[in-house]
Design an enzyme around this catalytic site. Sequence first.
Site, mmCIF file in Angstrom:
data_model
loop_
_atom_site.group_PDB
_atom_site.id
_atom_site.type_symbol
_atom_site.label_atom_id
_atom_site.label_comp_id
_atom_site.label_asym_id
_atom_site.label_seq_id
_atom_site.Cartn_x
_atom_site.Cartn_y
_atom_site.Cartn_z
ATOM 1 N N MET A 1 119.079 -22.248 -71.186
ATOM 2 C CA MET A 1 119.288 -23.326 -72.242
ATOM 3 C C MET A 1 118.933 -24.564 -71.897
ATOM 4 S SD MET A 1 119.942 -21.614 -74.710
ATOM 5 C CE MET A 1 121.105 -20.652 -75.759
ATOM 6 N N ARG A 2 117.582 -24.662 -71.294
ATOM 7 C CA ARG A 2 117.350 -26.010 -70.649
ATOM 8 C C ARG A 2 115.609 -26.258 -70.823
ATOM 9 N NH1 ARG A 2 119.684 -29.129 -66.832
ATOM 10 N NH2 ARG A 2 121.650 -27.770 -67.186
ATOM 11 N N LEU A 3 115.352 -27.247 -71.131
ATOM 12 C CA LEU A 3 113.578 -27.680 -71.620
ATOM 13 C C LEU A 3 113.141 -27.562 -70.193
ATOM 14 C CD1 LEU A 3 112.148 -28.383 -74.127
ATOM 15 C CD2 LEU A 3 112.627 -30.695 -73.596
ATOM 16 N N HIS B 1 113.471 -16.626 -78.409
ATOM 17 C CA HIS B 1 114.056 -17.530 -79.270
ATOM 18 C C HIS B 1 114.595 -16.669 -80.399
ATOM 19 C CE1 HIS B 1 115.555 -21.262 -80.770
ATOM 20 N NE2 HIS B 1 114.941 -20.757 -81.949
ATOM 21 N N SER C 1 122.232 -10.564 -71.598
ATOM 22 C CA SER C 1 121.959 -9.029 -72.050
ATOM 23 C C SER C 1 120.443 -9.007 -72.485
ATOM 24 C CB SER C 1 122.555 -9.145 -73.713
ATOM 25 O OG SER C 1 121.798 -9.839 -74.543
ATOM 26 N N ASN D 1 109.511 -17.275 -73.295
ATOM 27 C CA ASN D 1 110.858 -17.591 -73.811
ATOM 28 C C ASN D 1 111.100 -16.611 -74.765
ATOM 29 O OD1 ASN D 1 113.058 -18.888 -74.073
ATOM 30 N ND2 ASN D 1 112.505 -19.951 -75.585
#
Length: 209
Positions: free
Chosen positions: A98-100, A117, A21, A115
């Site tokens: 969803m990954r560092l 959050h 989204s 990013n």
Amino acid sequence: MIQIHPAGRLKLAVLASGRGSNFDAIYIAAQEGRLDADIKVLISDKAESLALQKARQRQIPAYFLDPKAYGSKSAYETEVVSLLRRHQAEVVALAGYMRLVGKVMLEEYKHRIVNIHPALLPAFPGLNAQRQALEYGVKFSGCTVHLVDEGMDTGPIIMQRVVPVYDDDDEDSLSARILEQEHQIYWQSLQLMAEGRLYLDGRRVIVKA
Ligand code: GAR
């Protein structure tokens, strides 16, 4: 002070793991001329990601890259970077990725990875931020757009938006209230970048008039 991006249209890549989204909100802002950006490519680490489908519907080059198919994070990111380069992406927006992010991407896109959050950082980093906020009992939460560094949701903050937390909220209702604001502040932050107005002073992001 370092200018994060010179004034000019963003050549944007989106990395997403899920529903997409935020990708959609960015895409529509660009379509409607609120955001000076071209989305060059979308990459997902999840084959079933709705974001991939949405990008394909929008005729944006979209790739699934399976992290498990690579021996290390660096090998995986080397492949990601090569795709990003092939599509001439200059700025990377993580939208529910969803990954560092590791050193290969950080070196290639220094200060150019952004990013979103779903919490008011530095509160509630990592997974399930909305659930963390509810369980902690905060009365306000919100969302944060920030530059990505080597930490987990620790990079310099570009923009935040506050939303109230109500007594009868559950994770879904709070997430929905936050998401509405995410869909605003992501493109607005990117637009500041496109206008060449974002500067980095230590870990503070300064917005020039
Ligand atoms: C969004 O709420 C985003 O803030 C969150 O995942 C959701 C993705 O939704 N990201 C994180 O939690 C990153 N730590 P979307 O796929 O519909 O954009």
